[in-house]
Design a protein around this motif. Structure first.
Motif, PDB file in Angstrom:
ATOM      1  N   TRP A 188       1.442  -1.392   2.296  1.00  0.00           N
ATOM      2  CA  TRP A 188       0.114  -1.272   2.901  1.00  0.00           C
ATOM      3  C   TRP A 188      -0.810  -2.405   2.507  1.00  0.00           C
ATOM      4  CZ3 TRP A 188      -3.795  -0.596  -0.716  1.00  0.00           C
ATOM      5  CH2 TRP A 188      -3.418  -0.102  -1.970  1.00  0.00           C
ATOM      6  N   PHE A 189      -0.398  -3.197   1.510  1.00  0.00           N
ATOM      7  CA  PHE A 189      -1.231  -4.321   1.100  1.00  0.00           C
ATOM      8  C   PHE A 189      -0.331  -5.354   0.441  1.00  0.00           C
ATOM      9  CE2 PHE A 189      -4.572  -6.684  -1.060  1.00  0.00           C
ATOM     10  CZ  PHE A 189      -5.664  -6.528  -0.229  1.00  0.00           C
TER      11      PHE A 189
ATOM     12  N   GLU B 277      -0.412  -9.092  -1.720  1.00  0.00           N
ATOM     13  CA  GLU B 277      -1.223 -10.091  -2.405  1.00  0.00           C
ATOM     14  C   GLU B 277      -0.391 -11.344  -2.629  1.00  0.00           C
ATOM     15  OE1 GLU B 277      -4.290  -8.192  -5.382  1.00  0.00           O
ATOM     16  OE2 GLU B 277      -2.362  -7.189  -5.619  1.00  0.00           O
TER      17      GLU B 277
ATOM     18  N   HIS C 133       2.177  -3.889  -2.340  1.00  0.00           N
ATOM     19  CA  HIS C 133       1.797  -2.521  -2.687  1.00  0.00           C
ATOM     20  C   HIS C 133       2.378  -1.595  -1.636  1.00  0.00           C
ATOM     21  CE1 HIS C 133      -1.124  -3.841  -5.760  1.00  0.00           C
ATOM     22  NE2 HIS C 133      -1.201  -4.907  -4.983  1.00  0.00           N
TER      23      HIS C 133
ATOM     24  N   GLN D 109      -5.870   0.604  14.975  1.00  0.00           N
ATOM     25  CA  GLN D 109      -6.361  -0.729  14.629  1.00  0.00           C
ATOM     26  C   GLN D 109      -5.872  -1.817  15.597  1.00  0.00           C
ATOM     27  OE1 GLN D 109      -8.560  -1.853  11.799  1.00  0.00           O
ATOM     28  NE2 GLN D 109      -9.131   0.105  12.689  1.00  0.00           N
TER      29      GLN D 109
ATOM     30  N   PRO E 134      -6.816  -5.517   7.307  1.00  0.00           N
ATOM     31  CA  PRO E 134      -6.877  -5.576   5.841  1.00  0.00           C
ATOM     32  C   PRO E 134      -5.918  -4.596   5.178  1.00  0.00           C
ATOM     33  CG  PRO E 134      -9.068  -5.490   6.780  1.00  0.00           C
ATOM     34  CD  PRO E 134      -8.120  -5.240   7.907  1.00  0.00           C
ATOM     35  N   PHE E 135      -5.641  -3.478   5.850  1.00  0.00           N
ATOM     36  CA  PHE E 135      -4.632  -2.540   5.346  1.00  0.00           C
ATOM     37  C   PHE E 135      -3.547  -2.424   6.407  1.00  0.00           C
ATOM     38  CE2 PHE E 135      -8.682  -0.973   3.551  1.00  0.00           C
ATOM     39  CZ  PHE E 135      -8.404  -1.163   2.205  1.00  0.00           C
TER      40      PHE E 135
ATOM     41  N   PRO F 147      -2.927   3.186   7.087  1.00  0.00           N
ATOM     42  CA  PRO F 147      -4.060   3.949   6.545  1.00  0.00           C
ATOM     43  C   PRO F 147      -3.702   4.478   5.157  1.00  0.00           C
ATOM     44  CG  PRO F 147      -3.419   4.756   8.724  1.00  0.00           C
ATOM     45  CD  PRO F 147      -2.340   3.830   8.265  1.00  0.00           C
ATOM     46  N   MET F 148      -4.698   4.509   4.288  1.00  0.00           N
ATOM     47  CA  MET F 148      -4.473   4.991   2.914  1.00  0.00           C
ATOM     48  C   MET F 148      -5.482   6.068   2.621  1.00  0.00           C
ATOM     49  SD  MET F 148      -2.140   3.538   1.267  1.00  0.00           S
ATOM     50  CE  MET F 148      -2.575   3.902  -0.434  1.00  0.00           C
ATOM     51  N   LEU F 149      -5.073   7.084   1.877  1.00  0.00           N
ATOM     52  CA  LEU F 149      -6.067   8.026   1.398  1.00  0.00           C
ATOM     53  C   LEU F 149      -6.950   7.298   0.390  1.00  0.00           C
ATOM     54  CD1 LEU F 149      -4.058  11.335   0.832  1.00  0.00           C
ATOM     55  CD2 LEU F 149      -5.720  10.833   2.629  1.00  0.00           C
ATOM     56  N   LEU F 150      -8.255   7.524   0.484  1.00  0.00           N
ATOM     57  CA  LEU F 150      -9.155   6.865  -0.470  1.00  0.00           C
ATOM     58  C   LEU F 150      -8.772   7.216  -1.904  1.00  0.00           C
ATOM     59  CD1 LEU F 150     -12.505   7.257   1.451  1.00  0.00           C
ATOM     60  CD2 LEU F 150     -11.656   5.097   0.510  1.00  0.00           C
TER      61      LEU F 150
ATOM     62  N   LEU G  24      -6.058   4.907  -2.825  1.00  0.00           N
ATOM     63  CA  LEU G  24      -6.573   3.544  -2.972  1.00  0.00           C
ATOM     64  C   LEU G  24      -7.317   3.382  -4.302  1.00  0.00           C
ATOM     65  CD1 LEU G  24      -7.201   0.722  -1.834  1.00  0.00           C
ATOM     66  CD2 LEU G  24      -9.184   1.709  -0.680  1.00  0.00           C
TER      67      LEU G  24
ATOM     68  N   PRO H 298      -5.074   2.487  -9.254  1.00  0.00           N
ATOM     69  CA  PRO H 298      -4.146   1.345  -9.259  1.00  0.00           C
ATOM     70  C   PRO H 298      -2.699   1.805  -9.330  1.00  0.00           C
ATOM     71  CG  PRO H 298      -5.888   1.038 -10.867  1.00  0.00           C
ATOM     72  CD  PRO H 298      -6.003   2.457 -10.380  1.00  0.00           C
ATOM     73  N   THR H 299      -1.849   1.153  -8.556  1.00  0.00           N
ATOM     74  CA  THR H 299      -0.409   1.449  -8.639  1.00  0.00           C
ATOM     75  C   THR H 299       0.264   0.341  -9.418  1.00  0.00           C
ATOM     76  OG1 THR H 299      -0.228   0.440  -6.467  1.00  0.00           O
ATOM     77  CG2 THR H 299      -0.126   2.836  -6.567  1.00  0.00           C
TER      78      THR H 299
ATOM     79  N   ARG I   2     -10.616  -1.060  -4.560  1.00  0.00           N
ATOM     80  CA  ARG I   2     -10.314   0.150  -5.343  1.00  0.00           C
ATOM     81  C   ARG I   2     -11.582   0.704  -5.986  1.00  0.00           C
ATOM     82  NH1 ARG I   2      -4.972   0.883  -5.693  1.00  0.00           N
ATOM     83  NH2 ARG I   2      -3.490  -0.819  -6.009  1.00  0.00           N
TER      84      ARG I   2
ATOM     85  N   ILE J 181     -15.802   8.247  -4.039  1.00  0.00           N
ATOM     86  CA  ILE J 181     -15.221   9.561  -4.361  1.00  0.00           C
ATOM     87  C   ILE J 181     -16.034  10.247  -5.453  1.00  0.00           C
ATOM     88  CG2 ILE J 181     -13.190  10.703  -5.350  1.00  0.00           C
ATOM     89  CD1 ILE J 181     -11.514   8.479  -3.946  1.00  0.00           C
TER      90      ILE J 181
ATOM     91  N   LEU K  29     -13.968  12.783  -0.161  1.00  0.00           N
ATOM     92  CA  LEU K  29     -13.476  11.524   0.402  1.00  0.00           C
ATOM     93  C   LEU K  29     -12.089  11.150  -0.130  1.00  0.00           C
ATOM     94  CD1 LEU K  29     -16.726   9.339   0.482  1.00  0.00           C
ATOM     95  CD2 LEU K  29     -15.465  10.254   2.445  1.00  0.00           C
ATOM     96  N   ALA K  30     -11.703  11.713  -1.277  1.00  0.00           N
ATOM     97  CA  ALA K  30     -10.372  11.420  -1.822  1.00  0.00           C
ATOM     98  C   ALA K  30      -9.279  11.777  -0.815  1.00  0.00           C
ATOM     99  CB  ALA K  30     -10.166  12.174  -3.126  1.00  0.00           C
TER     100      ALA K  30
ATOM    101  N   VAL L 160      -9.566  11.596   2.461  1.00  0.00           N
ATOM    102  CA  VAL L 160      -9.866  10.956   3.750  1.00  0.00           C
ATOM    103  C   VAL L 160      -9.201   9.581   3.772  1.00  0.00           C
ATOM    104  CG1 VAL L 160     -11.778   9.877   5.014  1.00  0.00           C
ATOM    105  CG2 VAL L 160     -12.015  12.213   4.132  1.00  0.00           C
ATOM    106  N   HIS L 161      -8.692   9.200   4.936  1.00  0.00           N
ATOM    107  CA  HIS L 161      -8.027   7.897   5.039  1.00  0.00           C
ATOM    108  C   HIS L 161      -9.029   6.770   5.247  1.00  0.00           C
ATOM    109  CE1 HIS L 161      -4.682  10.597   6.177  1.00  0.00           C
ATOM    110  NE2 HIS L 161      -3.938   9.676   5.605  1.00  0.00           N
ATOM    111  N   VAL L 162      -8.740   5.651   4.586  1.00  0.00           N
ATOM    112  CA  VAL L 162      -9.436   4.416   4.930  1.00  0.00           C
ATOM    113  C   VAL L 162      -8.540   3.718   5.941  1.00  0.00           C
ATOM    114  CG1 VAL L 162      -8.438   3.254   2.903  1.00  0.00           C
ATOM    115  CG2 VAL L 162     -10.413   2.262   4.040  1.00  0.00           C
TER     116      VAL L 162
END
Lengths: 557, 403
Positions: A182-183, A185, A191, A511, A543-544, A547-550, A553, A556-557, B305, B312, B318-319, B321-323
């Protein structure tokens, strides 16, 4: 007792390996999402994760693509999209421990190009990771059900090639399945939804998805892409309908129609907007690609055997229906790609598989800064050198993202890119000079053939004429053609990015993956000019890449 | 409406930059009877305007010249809303909600609120439970907050387009996208004589430099220095959360009290503070970050991040919810964080309308009003002195004398 899932309180049987969308479709459920603006019904459309029309809440997590999720017995699927107070965060992704290992080469995408790149780089002695969003290697071309029965591989083209690559990958490559990048660098850190992967070099083999042109009724349930029909059949063993129309342009329509017919579906007709007699009859483009021509002939013969009409210079220009598609208007096209007056015929059907070639999946290439160009099919493609090297040192590209050209070309490009990446990583060259020279020759021939094919199967010039003011161009944000036109003619937008900022096409879930090509083309026509690279690129920059859950995001992974 | 060739080779004023500030300048000047040409190297709203949230805020500004300008500007936005069609650019009087996590942050917020009230701004003091009446999904345990009903929001790209459209259609202005300014020609007396662009020359006695973050480059073409620098910001955009007609889960512009301090900060390193708001499209916009890293457009994952984590922290839901996307922009800032507005005494005929940092959307009409007053010789509605371009020249001379 058969395995079951629950959909909105109703039990739906599932077969092992079926997707949620496949199981719902088999149960006669064609739609499970309500759009926010018009409150229209949506279900499966692209079938391979690009369009986001099939979103459902699965086991409490909203925003899941039913076409990708494998149906597990006991799963609870809901058409509701409850947001506030929805599932606890972190359920859609299960980040693994950060990988301490750094790979020589990371290959993204396990379709024909990616498998070939990974296998070739590994044969050269490189430490290779192969990252893919699906559970099994093969990509769209060699997509299989999770548990495939004995002999089922007979339905696949070039299966021995796949089997050969797969066995090398199994032996020598770290295959990381169910991992969507999803990202990305620089340097490179990828990532993924299954943790992070670091590598000195990256081979992007992210493939393509069906390109669709809007027309009145294309948002009705039951109108899907050829790729969706194929994925339903190969991935879930489900036919797309009982009376099916296959339409659009390109050689991919043939195997899709043959596949449906072989599954017992009545294929009412294949309506090809282009005219393949153009390149099949041009000897120059056929030298060295006899296999491609034999393949097309075999499909044509199979259609003829089943008495499926194949009409060239015909197009589906509108679809009708209430809860789902029940008929289409088919028109004959003249040499300029315009509808011949008086030629429109109503055809009854319960499903339409329609697409005009493919759109390359460029998220990661653009994220890493790779230069792009307008390709022979009018779409965007990554610019590559002879070995698949992009404008960014250390990043290679292979397969459809360098210009759509089919699986055979993808394998060739994958071998070249895998070899170059391995060499750059200091491994020994896995290919001899003779092998390399032969690959380069084959690539040239296949690319020339692909270019001739694109010319013969170009989207018909008249397609914007089919649009009505209220025909949606952007399915996600429900932006009708009238709003696109107003952004240009009333508000003065002169490029596709400004159209996006003013009218919102491409701003939604997908998107711009689905509407990008059409919006770029429409903008250019409304501005009375040719489409430019920047018109297309504005809908491909993301940019992504997913879609990612906030909540995911934020950690950090 | 768009024209690639300058329609007339002469104009009373050429506006360089088709962002919201340039569009407002064009509209006000054209409405005052001047023949206006707008040029931009790209399309309209192609720079910072297209990368903002569309905030029209009083709540984040300390008493001083910028707040005075803001109050005038918001009144003008209201006026524009009725003359141009507020709905067309999604002007919403949604109100701002500033929340404080700690007692000391709340103390600072209260002090600012008292100052604001003294200026006639409506501020409602909210206790730890009151904030949930305004925003039911805020987390519990906040120290309190303040409500600012005068804060508004609009869709900045649409606002720009409608201002330009009105300038062109109703007041005879011309707009030339894709016309890069290559020279600002001066006559023998050192006055502005013409603007040369990549698609033709326009003879004009006046140039308005509304080039935003790139205003320094345009000033240099006239031989002067205007110290405008970029301050990078990212915004995260969520999936659409509501259907048409439904109440959004986040109703106001909600931000943490630390944001006020960050806006005014001199620090060059990364600063982030939570700014969260819904849009009419149903999405939630999440900011705000500030970094001085030049024009680097790379999306920096650690910053994204942090934005996610801070949002959140305010709104735990919001945790889940998708961005779905993010965007990047560059706020144009000046050394004293005030915009640069008005005639440049070094080059007669050159006016600046730039350096609005993160407040350009809100300040655009008042800026245009000041510029138009200067162009037609009318009395300014707001004291223009704090914004004069020559203040930096004076400051640098004073600095040298002291050093």
């Amino acid at each position: 007792m058969a395995d079951e899932i629950v959909f909105d309180g109703r039990t739906v049987p599932v077969l092992p390996g079926q997707t949620v969308a496949g199981a719902l479709w088999e149960a006669g459920i064609r739609s499970w999402r309500t759009t926010p603006v018009a409150r229209a019904q949506r279900g499966l459309f692209c079938g391979i994760g690009a369009c986001f029309d099939c979103l459902a809440t699965i086991d409490g997590v909203p925003g899941q693509r039913a076409c990708l999720a494998i149906a597990r017995p006991g799963m609870v699927v809901s058409s509701r999209h409850d947001l506030v107070g929805a599932a606890s965060p972190g359920t859609s992704a299960t980040p693994g421990p950060p990988s301490a290992a750094r790979y020589d080469v990371a290959v993204v995408g396990a379709g024909p190009a990616g498998l070939a790149a990974a296998a070739t780089a590994a044969l050269g002695g490189s430490r290779v990771a192969l990252i893919d969003g699906a559970g099994q290697p093969g990509g769209q071309f060699w997509r299989q059900r999770e548990s495939m029965g004995e002999g089922e591989e007979r339905g696949y083209r070039d299966w021995p090639v796949f089997a050969g690559l797969r066995s090398i990958v199994e032996e020598r490559v770290d295959h990381i399945p169910n991992a969507t990048v999803w990202f990305a660098e620089p340097g490179f850190v990828l990532h993924t939804t299954a943790g992070r992967v670091e590598a000195g070099r990256v081979v992007l083999a992210t493939g393509a998805y069906d390109r669709v042109l809007p027309f009145p009724g294309w948002d009705l349930p039951g109108v899907v892409t050829p790729g969706a029909a194929q994925a339903l059949l190969k991935g879930s063993g489900v036919a797309v309908g009982r009376d099916v129309v296959v339409a659009g342009a390109g050689p991919f329509l043939l195997p899709v129609a043959v596949g449906q017919a072989a599954a017992g579906v009545r294929v009412i007709g294949v309506y090809e907007a282009g005219d393949p007699r153009g390149y099949l009859g041009r000897p120059g483009s056929i030298v060295g690609v006899a296999g491609k021509v034999r393949e097309a002939m075999a499909y044509a013969a199979a259609l003829a055997r089943r008495r499926v009409p194949y009409r060239v210079r015909h197009a589906v220009i509108a679809a009708y229906g209430e809860a789902g598609v029940s008929g289409v208007d088919v028109a004959r096209l003249d040499n300029a790609g315009q509808v011949v007056a008086g030629s429109v015929k109503r055809v009854t059907c319960d499903a339409v598989a329609i697409g005009y070639g493919f759109t390359a999946n460029l998220d990661l290439a653009l994220m890493l800064g790779c230069a792009t160009r307008v390709s022979a099919d009018g779409g965007l493609a990554v610019m590559v050198g002879g070995e698949g090297q992009t404008s960014v040192p250390g990043v290679y590209a292979a397969g459809e993202i360098t210009g759509v050209g089919g699986a055979t070309l993808s394998v060739v490009e994958g071998e070249l890119a895998g070899s170059a990446a391995a060499q750059a990583a200091g491994s020994s060259d896995p290919l001899s000079g003779r092998e390399l020279a032969s690959l380069r020759r084959r690539r040239r021939r296949l690319r020339a053939f692909a270019d001739a094919m694109h010319a013969a199967h170009a989207p018909p010039a008249g397609w914007p004429v089919w649009l009505e003011d209220q025909t949606l161009v952007c399915r996600c944000e429900e932006v009708p053609y009238a709003s696109i036109a107003a952004a240009v003619t009333d508000l003065g937008a002169s490029d596709a990015r400004t159209v996006k900022l003013l009218a919102r096409p491409g701003m939604g879930w997908c998107q711009g993956r689905v509407c990008g090509y059409a919006t770029a083309e429409l903008t250019a026509r409304l501005c009375d000019r040719d489409v430019r690279r920047d018109d297309l690129a504005t809908y491909a920059h993301r940019p992504f890449a997913a879609p990612m859950l906030l909540g995911d995001l934020s950690r950090p992974t | 409406m768009a024209m690639s060739q300058p329609r007339s080779a002469t104009a009373d004023v050429v506006v360089v930059g088709a962002g919201v500030v340039g569009a407002a300048c064009a509209y006000y000047a054209a409405r005052a009877g001047l023949r206006v040409a707008v040029v931009d190297r790209g399309p309209m709203a192609g720079g910072t305007t297209g990368a903002g949230e569309g905030n029209l805020l009083v709540s984040d500004k300390s008493p001083g010249p910028e707040l005075d300008l803001t109050l005038h500007s918001l009144a003008l936005w209201e006026e524009l809303g009725s003359s141009l069609d507020a709905d067309a650019f999604e002007l919403e009087r949604k109100g701002g909600l500033v929340v404080a996590a700690t007692a000391s942050a709340l103390e600072t917020l209260r002090t600012l609120g008292t100052e604001h009230r003294a200026l006639g701004i409506t501020v409602l003091e909210l206790g730890p439970d009151d904030v949930h009446t305004y925003e039911p999904h805020l987390r519990h345990g906040l120290a309190g907050g303040a409500s600012y009903p005068q804060d508004m929001q609009l869709q900045p790209m649409l606002a720009t387009a409608h201002l330009l459209k009105a300038a062109v259609r109703d007041h005879g202005a011309s707009f030339h996208p894709g016309a890069t300014v290559t020279a600002i020609e001066l006559d023998h007396g050192g006055r502005v004589a013409a603007v040369r662009t990549s698609s033709g020359s326009i003879a004009t006695p006046a140039v308005v430099n509304a080039a935003g973050t790139w205003a320094g480059d345009v000033a240099r073409l006239a031989g002067v220095d205007v110290p405008i620098m970029p301050r990078r910001g990212f915004i995260l955009v969520t999936e659409p959360l509501t259907s048409a007609g439904e109440a959004p889960p986040i109703r106001h512009k909600v931000y943490a009290a630390e944001y006020v301090a960050n806006v005014a900060s001199e620090a060059s390193d990364l600063q982030t503070s939570a700014v969260v708001e819904g849009t009419r499209a149903g999405t939630v916009l999440i900011g705000a970050s500030r970094e001085r890293v030049g024009f680097d457009r790379t999306f920096a994952l650690p910053v994204l991040r942090r934005l996610a984590a801070q949002a959140i922290d305010l709104f735990p839901f919001l945790a889940g919810v998708h961005v779905i996307r993010a965007y990047v922009g560059f706020r144009p800032y000046s050394p004293d964080h005030l915009p640069v507005i008005g005639p440049d005494p070094r080059v007669p005929g050159l006016l600046h309308a730039c350096g609005h940092e993160g407040a350009g959307i809100g300040l655009a009409p008042a800026t245009a009003d000041l510029i138009t007053s200067a162009l037609v010789g009318a009395a300014p509605a707001v004291d223009p002195v704090p914004f004069t371009p020559e203040r930096f020249a004076v400051a640098s001379i004073a600095g040298e004398a002291n050093g």
